[in-house]
Design an enzyme around this catalytic site. Structure first.
Site, PDB file in Angstrom:
ATOM      1  N   THR A  12       0.960  -1.146   0.084  1.00  0.00           N
ATOM      2  CA  THR A  12       0.078  -0.076   0.010  1.00  0.00           C
ATOM      3  C   THR A  12       0.783   1.083  -0.132  1.00  0.00           C
ATOM      4  O   THR A  12       0.845   1.778   0.967  1.00  0.00           O
ATOM      5  CB  THR A  12      -0.889   0.047   1.244  1.00  0.00           C
ATOM      6  OG1 THR A  12      -0.139  -0.063   2.448  1.00  0.00           O
ATOM      7  CG2 THR A  12      -2.117  -0.877   1.060  1.00  0.00           C
ATOM      8  N   LEU A  33       5.102  -6.351  12.531  1.00  0.00           N
ATOM      9  CA  LEU A  33       6.392  -7.212  12.855  1.00  0.00           C
ATOM     10  C   LEU A  33       7.647  -5.944  12.191  1.00  0.00           C
ATOM     11  O   LEU A  33       7.117  -4.883  11.480  1.00  0.00           O
ATOM     12  CB  LEU A  33       6.515  -8.247  11.889  1.00  0.00           C
ATOM     13  CG  LEU A  33       5.950  -8.231  10.394  1.00  0.00           C
ATOM     14  CD1 LEU A  33       7.321  -7.523   9.714  1.00  0.00           C
ATOM     15  CD2 LEU A  33       6.102  -9.495   9.757  1.00  0.00           C
ATOM     16  N   PHE A  35      13.085   3.681  20.725  1.00  0.00           N
ATOM     17  CA  PHE A  35      12.827   4.676  19.695  1.00  0.00           C
ATOM     18  C   PHE A  35      13.226   6.122  20.383  1.00  0.00           C
ATOM     19  O   PHE A  35      12.764   6.969  19.896  1.00  0.00           O
ATOM     20  CB  PHE A  35      11.302   4.662  19.453  1.00  0.00           C
ATOM     21  CG  PHE A  35      10.934   3.531  18.357  1.00  0.00           C
ATOM     22  CD1 PHE A  35      10.945   3.753  17.127  1.00  0.00           C
ATOM     23  CD2 PHE A  35      10.829   2.453  18.854  1.00  0.00           C
ATOM     24  CE1 PHE A  35      10.657   2.606  16.120  1.00  0.00           C
ATOM     25  CE2 PHE A  35      10.807   1.311  18.087  1.00  0.00           C
ATOM     26  CZ  PHE A  35      10.453   1.499  16.755  1.00  0.00           C
ATOM     27  N   HIS A  50      16.688   6.814  20.021  1.00  0.00           N
ATOM     28  CA  HIS A  50      17.811   6.991  19.560  1.00  0.00           C
ATOM     29  C   HIS A  50      18.319   7.963  18.334  1.00  0.00           C
ATOM     30  O   HIS A  50      17.302   7.886  17.599  1.00  0.00           O
ATOM     31  CB  HIS A  50      18.579   5.586  18.934  1.00  0.00           C
ATOM     32  CG  HIS A  50      18.442   4.778  19.886  1.00  0.00           C
ATOM     33  ND1 HIS A  50      19.331   4.360  21.196  1.00  0.00           N
ATOM     34  CD2 HIS A  50      17.370   3.755  20.236  1.00  0.00           C
ATOM     35  CE1 HIS A  50      19.127   3.407  22.074  1.00  0.00           C
ATOM     36  NE2 HIS A  50      18.167   2.956  21.453  1.00  0.00           N
ATOM     37  N   ALA A  51      18.731   8.891  18.619  1.00  0.00           N
ATOM     38  CA  ALA A  51      18.941  10.166  17.640  1.00  0.00           C
ATOM     39  C   ALA A  51      19.691   9.579  16.526  1.00  0.00           C
ATOM     40  O   ALA A  51      20.525   8.649  16.474  1.00  0.00           O
ATOM     41  CB  ALA A  51      19.636  11.335  18.193  1.00  0.00           C
ATOM     42  N   GLY A  52      19.352  10.113  15.271  1.00  0.00           N
ATOM     43  CA  GLY A  52      19.885   9.507  14.053  1.00  0.00           C
ATOM     44  C   GLY A  52      19.651  10.365  12.966  1.00  0.00           C
ATOM     45  O   GLY A  52      19.179  11.648  13.076  1.00  0.00           O
ATOM     46  N   CYS A  58       7.441   1.705   5.948  1.00  0.00           N
ATOM     47  CA  CYS A  58       6.141   1.853   7.002  1.00  0.00           C
ATOM     48  C   CYS A  58       6.015   3.448   7.307  1.00  0.00           C
ATOM     49  O   CYS A  58       5.322   4.179   6.974  1.00  0.00           O
ATOM     50  CB  CYS A  58       6.183   1.072   8.214  1.00  0.00           C
ATOM     51  SG  CYS A  58       5.766  -0.744   7.448  1.00  0.00           S
TER      52      CYS A  58
HETATM   53  N1  LIG Z   1       7.332  -4.267   5.567  1.00  0.00           N
HETATM   54  C1  LIG Z   1       7.321  -4.057   6.954  1.00  0.00           C
HETATM   55  O1  LIG Z   1       8.129  -4.024   7.820  1.00  0.00           O
HETATM   56  C2  LIG Z   1       5.827  -4.377   7.216  1.00  0.00           C
HETATM   57  C3  LIG Z   1       5.353  -4.154   8.765  1.00  0.00           C
HETATM   58  C4  LIG Z   1       3.843  -3.954   9.145  1.00  0.00           C
HETATM   59  C5  LIG Z   1       2.988  -3.620   7.884  1.00  0.00           C
HETATM   60  N2  LIG Z   1       3.289  -3.622   6.672  1.00  0.00           N
HETATM   61  C6  LIG Z   1       2.386  -3.527   5.502  1.00  0.00           C
HETATM   62  O2  LIG Z   1       2.280  -4.522   5.086  1.00  0.00           O
HETATM   63  C7  LIG Z   1       1.918  -4.313   3.561  1.00  0.00           C
HETATM   64  C8  LIG Z   1       2.920  -5.336   2.470  1.00  0.00           C
HETATM   65  O3  LIG Z   1       4.070  -4.635   2.923  1.00  0.00           O
HETATM   66  P1  LIG Z   1       5.558  -5.645   2.252  1.00  0.00           P
HETATM   67  O4  LIG Z   1       6.509  -4.798   2.928  1.00  0.00           O
HETATM   68  O5  LIG Z   1       5.197  -6.908   2.591  1.00  0.00           O
HETATM   69  O6  LIG Z   1       5.469  -5.170   0.617  1.00  0.00           O
HETATM   70  P2  LIG Z   1       6.084  -5.881  -0.625  1.00  0.00           P
HETATM   71  O7  LIG Z   1       6.024  -4.782  -1.517  1.00  0.00           O
HETATM   72  O8  LIG Z   1       7.258  -6.265  -0.009  1.00  0.00           O
HETATM   73  O9  LIG Z   1       5.253  -6.763  -0.971  1.00  0.00           O
HETATM   74  C9  LIG Z   1       4.006  -6.926  -1.527  1.00  0.00           C
HETATM   75  C10 LIG Z   1       3.936  -8.023  -2.466  1.00  0.00           C
HETATM   76  O10 LIG Z   1       2.559  -8.244  -2.961  1.00  0.00           O
HETATM   77  C11 LIG Z   1       2.673  -8.764  -4.494  1.00  0.00           C
HETATM   78  N3  LIG Z   1       1.123  -8.579  -5.050  1.00  0.00           N
HETATM   79  C12 LIG Z   1       0.647  -7.239  -5.348  1.00  0.00           C
HETATM   80  N4  LIG Z   1      -0.516  -7.370  -5.886  1.00  0.00           N
HETATM   81  C13 LIG Z   1      -0.695  -8.714  -5.755  1.00  0.00           C
HETATM   82  C14 LIG Z   1      -1.743  -9.520  -6.103  1.00  0.00           C
HETATM   83  N5  LIG Z   1      -2.969  -8.901  -6.738  1.00  0.00           N
HETATM   84  N6  LIG Z   1      -1.823 -11.026  -6.178  1.00  0.00           N
HETATM   85  C15 LIG Z   1      -0.664 -11.428  -5.901  1.00  0.00           C
HETATM   86  N7  LIG Z   1       0.304 -10.794  -5.171  1.00  0.00           N
HETATM   87  C16 LIG Z   1       0.311  -9.550  -5.309  1.00  0.00           C
HETATM   88  C17 LIG Z   1       3.838  -7.974  -4.931  1.00  0.00           C
HETATM   89  O11 LIG Z   1       4.193  -8.551  -5.860  1.00  0.00           O
HETATM   90  C18 LIG Z   1       4.514  -8.401  -3.627  1.00  0.00           C
HETATM   91  O12 LIG Z   1       5.558  -9.233  -3.864  1.00  0.00           O
HETATM   92  C19 LIG Z   1       1.885  -2.925   3.475  1.00  0.00           C
HETATM   93  O13 LIG Z   1       0.629  -2.671   3.397  1.00  0.00           O
HETATM   94  C20 LIG Z   1       2.628  -2.376   4.524  1.00  0.00           C
HETATM   95  O14 LIG Z   1       2.424  -0.934   4.871  1.00  0.00           O
HETATM   96  C21 LIG Z   1       4.749  -3.913   6.359  1.00  0.00           C
END
Ligand SMILES: NC(=O)c1ccc[n+]([C@@H]2O[C@H](COP(=O)([O-])OP(=O)(O)OC[C@H]3O[C@@H](n4cnc5c(N)ncnc54)[C@H](O)[C@@H]3O)[C@@H](O)[C@H]2O)c1
Length: 438
Positions: free
Chosen positions: A86, A153, A252, A254-256, A263
């Site tokens: 997203t 996570l 959270f 830690h200055a940087g 995210c």
């Molecule tokens: N990365 C983090 O640390 C984290 C932590 C908490 C929440 N989130 C949230 O989780 C969500 C995913 O984040 P992410 O970092 O894993 O994203 P990412 O971009 O690493 O992975 C998303 C995956 O979805 C696939 N995809 C997209 N549309 C698709 C469809 N229609 N069918 C099948 N696969 C499809 C893409 O090819 C991609 O591999 C986001 O909303 C993010 O804000 C991420």
């Protein structure tokens, strides 16, 4: 239980692997052929400590599979998780829901029996209701519920966070969906990890509020750090003294060089946008976004000062470019602002990162990649510590200073200090929120 996971990025893959380790049968789906090919070969497309072994164990046990074919993955599944990206929508800061809605529509077309459609992606308040409308419109016959299950996570510690969460948040509207969600998380519930059950809107809001609060905490200490430099205080001592207060906590603080990553930048922007849309301005979050941008500018100024006002013709070694250690994720990393400023200013930039090269090669054109921090520093005019990988925490600074043309250090993670740097032979040292020397 049979679960389908749509999207095998950082969240989808970790969640899918961990659910299979709970004992559920999980099929992970992605549209990206390259990712699915890798996963089918037993390779992990991202760097996340421990993920490869856990994935192999569950594939071996026959509980975990990967496919490009969404329809086959959701056949017989009691729950389908949407874990697609997203990102920030171009132009207005809103979360781009294109991938979420496309996945919802695909699920609707393929599903035959009752299923709970669970949004794990971080989505603005009201999205789960829209998902329900999209599914109902695409398949009016389908019996289904929607649920919101935001993920908390942290990359780099993702498996531990998933297996031992502070809490699991589940937004549901029916007992039937609630039972399915309880069954999925039963292994955590049995081990007394708290499950917070809410309505859909509250679950969606919890995720944004939590991330905006953490981004605020980081930004607050960064702003305090800037003031510390002016008044001669040491931000490390300040944050230690603050953090010992249980009402504040030491995390959270830690200055940087400013927060980055997949995210905080996009979620703060999305929350600010949600506030604007509902005529309920998020003044604090808007200020956090602005101050964080300013932090990166401040860092560039620091580096410029250490280079006698100009990067032109200087050789600069940058240690660490991922947004934090233990991940290969470069999304919105401070390095993406800082390194191009060095290259653009005419510096010859050498970059060393334990996992960042694969992603970073495309994002940071014009730099020279080095495997070894000592090689990167040899002959340099400035060494910049930008990500606090363990590999950079106990460097032989004497050896580095000796090999440099002009031993100057910008320690943007406050790993070392002015005394240590001076004793090692550095002629200039600066960090964040502490007095340096030059
Ligand atoms: N990365 C983090 O640390 C984290 C932590 C908490 C929440 N989130 C949230 O989780 C969500 C995913 O984040 P992410 O970092 O894993 O994203 P990412 O971009 O690493 O992975 C998303 C995956 O979805 C696939 N995809 C997209 N549309 C698709 C469809 N229609 N069918 C099948 N696969 C499809 C893409 O090819 C991609 O591999 C986001 O909303 C993010 O804000 C991420």
């Amino acid at each position: 239980m049979k679960i389908a996971m749509i999207g095998t990025g950082y969240v989808g893959l970790v969640s899918g692997v961990c659910f299979s380790d709970f004992g559920h049968n999980v099929v992970c789906v992605d549209k990206d052929q390259r990712k699915i090919d890798m996963l089918e070969r037993g390779e992990v497309p991202i760097y996340e400590p421990g993920l490869d072994a856990l994935m192999a164990k569950n594939v071996e046990a026959g509980r975990l599979a990967f496919t490009l074919d969404l329809a086959s993955a959701i056949e017989g599944a009691e729950a389908v998780f949407i874990a697609v990206g997203t990102p920030t929508r171009r132009g207005d800061g809103h979360a781009d829901l294109t991938y979420v809605m496309a996945a919802a529509e695909e699920i609707a077309r393929a599903a035959k029996d009752y299923v709970v459609i669970v949004t794990k992606s971080t989505v603005p308040v009201g999205t789960n209701r829209k998902v329900r409308e999209v599914v109902a419109a695409a398949n009016p016959e389908l019996e289904f519920d929607v649920a919101s299950n935001p993920e908390f996570l942290r990359e780099g510690a993702a498996i531990d966070d998933f297996m031992k969460p502070d809490r699991v948040v589940v937004g549901v509207e029916s007992d039937r969906a609630s039972k399915v969600m309880s069954e999925i998380y039963r292994p955590l519930y049995l081990r007394d990890f708290p499950i917070v059950t809410t309505d859909l809107e509250s679950a969606e809001m919890i995720k944004y509020a939590a991330n905006a609060f953490l981004a605020t905490k980081i930004t607050f200490i960064n702003e305090i750090a800037a003031l510390c430099e002016k008044v001669g205080a040491d931000v490390k001592q300040v944050s230690k003294g603050m953090g010992m207060d249980n009402r504040i906590g030491n995390k959270f603080l830690h200055a940087g060089p400013g927060y980055g990553g997949s995210c905080f930048p996009k979620d703060t922007k999305a929350l600010a946008r949600i506030g604007q849309e509902h005529a309920s301005p998020m003044y604090i979050t808007e200020a956090v976004i602005a101050v964080n941008e300013d932090m990166k500018r401040r860092m560039i100024e620091k580096l410029q000062d250490l280079c006698d006002g100009s990067f032109n013709g200087k050789t600069i070694a940058v240690l660490g470019v991922t947004f934090k250690p233990n991940t290969d994720d470069m999304r919105d990393a401070p390095s993406l602002t800082i390194v191009p400023a060095l290259v653009g200013g005419g510096a010859k930039v050498r970059v060393c990162d334990p996992q960042g090269q694969h992603e970073g090669e495309v994002l940071l054109p014009g730099v020279q990649w080095q495997d070894d921090p000592y090689d990167a520093a040899t002959g340099a005019d400035l060494i910049v510590l930008l990500t606090e990988w363990n590999e950079f925490r106990a460097l032989d600074l004497g050896k580095i200073a000796e090999s440099m043309t002009r031993p100057a250090m910008a320690d943007l993670r406050n790993i070392y200090n002015a005394t240590v740097a001076r004793d090692a032979g550095f002629v200039a040292y600066d960090s964040v929120g502490r007095i340096g020397f030059s």
